[in-house]
Scaffold this motif. Sequence first.
Motif, PDB file in Angstrom:
ATOM      1  N   GLY A 131     -10.270 -12.411  17.542  1.00  0.00           N
ATOM      2  CA  GLY A 131      -8.977 -12.501  16.869  1.00  0.00           C
ATOM      3  C   GLY A 131      -7.783 -12.238  17.772  1.00  0.00           C
ATOM      4  N   SER A 132      -8.017 -11.792  19.004  1.00  0.00           N
ATOM      5  CA  SER A 132      -6.942 -11.525  19.962  1.00  0.00           C
ATOM      6  C   SER A 132      -6.878 -12.651  20.988  1.00  0.00           C
ATOM      7  CB  SER A 132      -7.186 -10.203  20.692  1.00  0.00           C
ATOM      8  OG  SER A 132      -7.165  -9.136  19.774  1.00  0.00           O
ATOM      9  N   PRO A 133      -5.747 -12.782  21.694  1.00  0.00           N
ATOM     10  CA  PRO A 133      -5.634 -13.836  22.715  1.00  0.00           C
ATOM     11  C   PRO A 133      -6.637 -13.639  23.852  1.00  0.00           C
ATOM     12  CG  PRO A 133      -3.478 -12.873  22.218  1.00  0.00           C
ATOM     13  CD  PRO A 133      -4.503 -12.030  21.520  1.00  0.00           C
ATOM     14  N   VAL A 134      -7.015 -14.742  24.476  1.00  0.00           N
ATOM     15  CA  VAL A 134      -7.909 -14.723  25.630  1.00  0.00           C
ATOM     16  C   VAL A 134      -7.187 -14.031  26.785  1.00  0.00           C
ATOM     17  CG1 VAL A 134      -9.101 -16.185  27.310  1.00  0.00           C
ATOM     18  CG2 VAL A 134      -9.062 -16.840  24.898  1.00  0.00           C
ATOM     19  N   LEU A 135      -7.898 -13.135  27.473  1.00  0.00           N
ATOM     20  CA  LEU A 135      -7.314 -12.446  28.624  1.00  0.00           C
ATOM     21  C   LEU A 135      -7.452 -13.327  29.868  1.00  0.00           C
ATOM     22  CD1 LEU A 135      -8.595  -8.800  28.022  1.00  0.00           C
ATOM     23  CD2 LEU A 135      -6.374  -9.784  27.434  1.00  0.00           C
ATOM     24  N   THR A 136      -6.352 -13.500  30.605  1.00  0.00           N
ATOM     25  CA  THR A 136      -6.357 -14.364  31.780  1.00  0.00           C
ATOM     26  C   THR A 136      -6.079 -13.601  33.071  1.00  0.00           C
ATOM     27  OG1 THR A 136      -4.017 -14.888  31.483  1.00  0.00           O
ATOM     28  CG2 THR A 136      -5.618 -16.368  30.439  1.00  0.00           C
ATOM     29  N   LYS A 137      -5.562 -12.392  32.974  1.00  0.00           N
ATOM     30  CA  LYS A 137      -5.239 -11.591  34.168  1.00  0.00           C
ATOM     31  C   LYS A 137      -6.368 -10.600  34.426  1.00  0.00           C
ATOM     32  CE  LYS A 137      -0.247 -12.023  33.792  1.00  0.00           C
ATOM     33  NZ  LYS A 137      -0.329 -13.288  34.458  1.00  0.00           N
ATOM     34  N   ILE A 138      -6.856 -10.594  35.663  1.00  0.00           N
ATOM     35  CA  ILE A 138      -8.008  -9.770  36.003  1.00  0.00           C
ATOM     36  C   ILE A 138      -7.724  -8.292  35.764  1.00  0.00           C
ATOM     37  CG2 ILE A 138      -7.503  -9.574  38.467  1.00  0.00           C
ATOM     38  CD1 ILE A 138     -10.996 -10.138  36.910  1.00  0.00           C
ATOM     39  N   ARG A 139      -6.519  -7.827  35.988  1.00  0.00           N
ATOM     40  CA  ARG A 139      -6.215  -6.397  35.753  1.00  0.00           C
ATOM     41  C   ARG A 139      -6.327  -6.061  34.270  1.00  0.00           C
ATOM     42  NH1 ARG A 139      -0.865  -8.303  36.464  1.00  0.00           N
ATOM     43  NH2 ARG A 139       0.345  -7.934  34.571  1.00  0.00           N
ATOM     44  N   ASP A 140      -5.930  -6.992  33.387  1.00  0.00           N
ATOM     45  CA  ASP A 140      -6.062  -6.773  31.944  1.00  0.00           C
ATOM     46  C   ASP A 140      -7.524  -6.777  31.521  1.00  0.00           C
ATOM     47  OD1 ASP A 140      -3.276  -6.742  31.835  1.00  0.00           O
ATOM     48  OD2 ASP A 140      -3.134  -8.839  31.159  1.00  0.00           O
ATOM     49  N   ILE A 141      -8.298  -7.672  32.103  1.00  0.00           N
ATOM     50  CA  ILE A 141      -9.735  -7.752  31.807  1.00  0.00           C
ATOM     51  C   ILE A 141     -10.418  -6.447  32.209  1.00  0.00           C
ATOM     52  CG2 ILE A 141     -11.902  -8.901  32.451  1.00  0.00           C
ATOM     53  CD1 ILE A 141     -10.183 -11.519  32.709  1.00  0.00           C
ATOM     54  N   ARG A 142     -10.110  -5.972  33.411  1.00  0.00           N
ATOM     55  CA  ARG A 142     -10.710  -4.719  33.890  1.00  0.00           C
ATOM     56  C   ARG A 142     -10.304  -3.542  33.005  1.00  0.00           C
ATOM     57  NH1 ARG A 142     -10.424  -3.945  40.243  1.00  0.00           N
ATOM     58  NH2 ARG A 142     -11.676  -2.193  39.577  1.00  0.00           N
ATOM     59  N   ALA A 143      -9.022  -3.472  32.666  1.00  0.00           N
ATOM     60  CA  ALA A 143      -8.537  -2.347  31.852  1.00  0.00           C
ATOM     61  C   ALA A 143      -9.196  -2.328  30.478  1.00  0.00           C
ATOM     62  CB  ALA A 143      -7.018  -2.420  31.713  1.00  0.00           C
ATOM     63  N   GLU A 144      -9.401  -3.482  29.898  1.00  0.00           N
ATOM     64  CA  GLU A 144      -9.933  -3.571  28.535  1.00  0.00           C
ATOM     65  C   GLU A 144     -11.451  -3.445  28.478  1.00  0.00           C
ATOM     66  OE1 GLU A 144      -9.633  -4.111  24.346  1.00  0.00           O
ATOM     67  OE2 GLU A 144      -8.025  -3.833  25.800  1.00  0.00           O
ATOM     68  N   PHE A 145     -12.177  -3.993  29.468  1.00  0.00           N
ATOM     69  CA  PHE A 145     -13.624  -4.145  29.310  1.00  0.00           C
ATOM     70  C   PHE A 145     -14.505  -3.556  30.410  1.00  0.00           C
ATOM     71  CE2 PHE A 145     -11.876  -7.722  26.780  1.00  0.00           C
ATOM     72  CZ  PHE A 145     -12.407  -7.365  25.554  1.00  0.00           C
ATOM     73  N   GLU A 146     -13.945  -3.014  31.470  1.00  0.00           N
ATOM     74  CA  GLU A 146     -14.777  -2.557  32.586  1.00  0.00           C
ATOM     75  C   GLU A 146     -15.833  -1.531  32.164  1.00  0.00           C
ATOM     76  OE1 GLU A 146     -14.275  -1.818  37.307  1.00  0.00           O
ATOM     77  OE2 GLU A 146     -12.614  -1.165  36.038  1.00  0.00           O
ATOM     78  N   ALA A 147     -15.494  -0.675  31.237  1.00  0.00           N
ATOM     79  CA  ALA A 147     -16.441   0.362  30.799  1.00  0.00           C
ATOM     80  C   ALA A 147     -17.541  -0.195  29.883  1.00  0.00           C
ATOM     81  CB  ALA A 147     -15.696   1.482  30.082  1.00  0.00           C
TER      82      ALA A 147
END
Length: 188
Positions: A131-147
């Motif tokens: 339901g949220s927008p697709v993440l395109t920036k690697i820093r956002d991807i890491r911050a949201e999902f790295e764990a």
Amino acid sequence: MTCSKSDSDSIEKCAALLRQGAVLILPTDTVYGFSGIIEKTDARIRAIKGRAETKPFIVLVSEPGDLRFLTNDCVPETLLGFWPGPLTLIVHKKENPAETVAVRCPGDEWLRAVIRAAGAPVYSTSVNRSGSPVLTKIRDIRAEFEAEVSLIVDDGDSGSSVPSTIVRLEERGWSVVRAGAVEVPAYF
């Protein structure tokens, strides 16, 4: 954990983790995707993404010819001409023709090499919470999902959030289910 797509061991590192049943975030020829060996990672990817049980994932294969392992449908050469590339085909499952599966052979050779080395098709779904927008920036991807994943493969920011085009095979021809990265005529 992260690695760069350009690392000399990135293909084998990803393949080894996939074979172990891990969920990874991999760059594709469209957007970054949650990826895992089919059947082993379905529940885990759904939990991370918050995705409904009924919404299927796209299955990525390493070669266009691998489609024969998933379906008995005869896919028109016009559509197969878009492979490898950002076209997803909805076909009838080989083991149960009453059900369908969405299949794509990605245009990125590195990703196809990962799938080959893993020895099995992998699921792929865009990197975002449902339901949220697709993440395109690697820093956002890491911050949201790295764990929440075993590995994120960094290939820089993706140029756009345009997903693959999805086409459903029909008795006579096909229909475009979702317009995306390639333009396919609506009906043959």
